[in-house]
Design an enzyme around this catalytic site. Structure first.
Site, mmCIF file in Angstrom:
data_model
loop_
_atom_site.group_PDB
_atom_site.id
_atom_site.type_symbol
_atom_site.label_atom_id
_atom_site.label_comp_id
_atom_site.label_asym_id
_atom_site.label_seq_id
_atom_site.Cartn_x
_atom_site.Cartn_y
_atom_site.Cartn_z
ATOM 1 N N SER A 52 47.962 -48.319 -55.248
ATOM 2 C CA SER A 52 47.338 -49.704 -55.757
ATOM 3 C C SER A 52 46.746 -50.237 -54.291
ATOM 4 O O SER A 52 47.563 -50.789 -53.629
ATOM 5 C CB SER A 52 48.203 -50.846 -56.272
ATOM 6 O OG SER A 52 47.542 -51.981 -56.380
ATOM 7 N N ASP B 197 38.684 -47.112 -61.598
ATOM 8 C CA ASP B 197 37.942 -47.974 -62.736
ATOM 9 C C ASP B 197 36.902 -47.464 -63.319
ATOM 10 O O ASP B 197 36.143 -47.947 -64.260
ATOM 11 C CB ASP B 197 37.087 -49.138 -61.816
ATOM 12 C CG ASP B 197 38.100 -50.156 -61.082
ATOM 13 O OD1 ASP B 197 39.169 -50.193 -61.832
ATOM 14 O OD2 ASP B 197 37.937 -50.477 -59.911
ATOM 15 N N ARG C 257 34.494 -53.618 -68.173
ATOM 16 C CA ARG C 257 34.307 -52.055 -68.111
ATOM 17 C C ARG C 257 34.169 -51.324 -69.534
ATOM 18 O O ARG C 257 33.545 -50.608 -69.707
ATOM 19 C CB ARG C 257 35.096 -51.345 -67.122
ATOM 20 C CG ARG C 257 34.832 -51.871 -65.608
ATOM 21 C CD ARG C 257 35.168 -51.164 -64.565
ATOM 22 N NE ARG C 257 35.648 -51.589 -63.494
ATOM 23 C CZ ARG C 257 34.612 -51.933 -62.392
ATOM 24 N NH1 ARG C 257 33.419 -51.482 -62.846
ATOM 25 N NH2 ARG C 257 34.833 -52.590 -61.372
#
Length: 449
Positions: A174, A326, A402
């Site tokens: 992360s 992502d 998204r």
């Protein structure tokens, strides 16, 4: 659009070839960091190309609340008069970070080693996301954190009055956690060390170095060991924000699946911790080339030329997940138009994004006639081939920008129109998405028009 207002149903229909130049917004990750490090510096930081989506604007408001002078001078042009490391003032009100996990986690880290108190909240999506991954390490510095059950927002942070340096091995890949620890380490004496088993996007390290911090990265048997010397005097900089590869992925993927398309996406970041999506697409057979490769603002960039391509399914390497985390939602859309099966392992982090993105994409793809398989860590898409996706369904976005944009891309090449229940969250990261795609030839309509 507003990610905090009335839901906006949106529908995307099959269109003719996409043509033209797609000038996507500035990189969201770098925009957040430029504002925060500008606020922690001495002098005036000048930023060009700043993303002006709601997520970043919420971070700008937060920096003002902590005492920095943040001014917009024109589109993408901003300045930040900083207060220096350790100079944050105590906010008078709750800090609302909207939809932004990056914003709230990085700001928590940045204030955790100052003797002040701040309370953080966000929208319905952000209040569901786990904050323990940040509050656990900042407690090691001496900070205290009090939130809802499960370590969720609203959360009050009591900054450490006498912070101690920390050596911390991140339990998950992360960049937000790594960055929060490094930002907290700025106001701690001695060396703060972060150890990553899997390297994540390195914008924080690059930018800290650019602002004058003493920071090194060493590859050892433990992993990537990042060492920051605490209590530097950060000096204001001029920051040119490159265009966001995560935003660029949407027009790029749309052009790959809409027959006859050819577009150029200029000035896109090619940071090796962020460009996994482009590598994966080329492995699937994408006609995607990198032109005019150069460096801007300390980041490698290139112009992308993309042409419609007949694609094939692949096994995406699990170790690439952090470099394209992502982009998996829109990658799963591309996989639906490929021949064969695309397997995407190592994506468990998608379960704790703005939504459970594995579940959201799986349910939405199923609603549009695509066969999928999933487990806790893997998404498998059975491709329908070019022009073979049925469409005709409505996807639930769960306040996730998204997810909304990915299904709008799906509709551009599906046999039947594709809808989303709420496209309003798109404004958090890509406020010009509709206009940009329409300029290329896409057909996206809102129910409220």
């Amino acid at each position: 659009m507003s990610g905090h207002g009335t839901p906006i149903k949106m529908t995307s229909r099959a269109c003719g070839p996409l043509k033209g130049t797609a000038e996507v917004p500035g990189d969201k990750s770098i925009s957040h960091r430029a504002l925060i490090l500008g606020a922690l510096s001495v002098g005036e930081t000048k930023i060009t190309g700043l993303l002006e989506g709601e997520d970043v604007l919420d971070t700008a408001k937060a920096m003002r609340a902590f005492g920095a002078e943040v001014t917009q001078h024109g589109p993408g042009s901003w300045s930040v008069h900083g207060v220096g490391v350790g100079g944050f003032a105590e906010p008078e009100d709750v800090i609302d970070c909207g939809n932004s996990g990056t914003g709230v986690r990085l700001i928590m880290g940045a204030m955790a080693t100052s003797p002040i108190v701040a309370t953080f909240t966000g929208d319905g999506s952000l209040r569901k996301r786990p904050m323990g991954r940040v509050t656990d390490p900042i407690r090691l510095f001496g900070a205290q954190a009090f939130g809802r059950h499960g370590g969720r927002l609203p959360m009050t942070i009591l900054g450490a009055p006498s912070p101690a340096p920390v050596r911390y091995a991140t339990p998950m890949a992360s960049a937000q956690v790594k960055s929060a620890v490094l930002l907290a380490g700025l106001n701690a004496p001695g060396q703060t060390v972060v150890i990553e088993k899997t390297p994540t996007r390195d914008h924080t390290e690059r930018m800290l170095r650019g602002f004058g911090a003493e920071i090194t990265t060493e590859v050892t048997e433990q992993g990537h060991v990042i060492t920051l010397q605490g209590q530097p005097e950060l000096k204001a900089q001029e920051v040119a924000v490159p265009r966001d590869p995560s935003s660029a992925a949407f027009p790029v993927c749309a052009a790959l699946i809409v027959p006859g398309s050819e577009i150029v996406v200029p000035g896109v970041s090619q940071n090796p911790t962020r460009n996994g999506i482009f590598i994966t697409l080329r492995e699937m057979g994408a006609d995607l080339t990198f032109e005019n490769e150069r460096e801007e603002g300390g980041e490698p960039v290139a112009d992308l030329r993309v042409r419609y391509s007949k694609l094939h399914g692949i096994d995406v390497p699990a170790e690439r997940a952090s470099a394209q985390i992502d982009e998996y939602p829109v990658l799963s859309v591309v996989a639906a138009f490929a021949e064969g099966v695309t397997r995407m392992p190592g994506v468990h982090e998608l379960r704790v994004k703005e939504s459970d993105r594995i579940d959201a994409m799986a349910r939405g793809l199923e609603a549009n006639g695509i066969k999928i398989e999933e487990d806790e860590d893997t998404l498998i898409v059975h491709g329908c081939g070019p022009e073979g996706v049925p469409g005709g369904g409505t996807a639930v976005t769960h306040l996730d920008h998204r997810i909304a944009m990915s299904f709008m891309v799906l509709g551009m090449a599906a046999q039947q129109p594709v809808s989303v229940d709420d496209g309003s969250p798109i404004a958090t990261s890509f406020p010009i998405f509709e206009d940009l795609m329409a300029g290329l030839g896409a057909e996206i309509v809102r129910a409220d028009r």
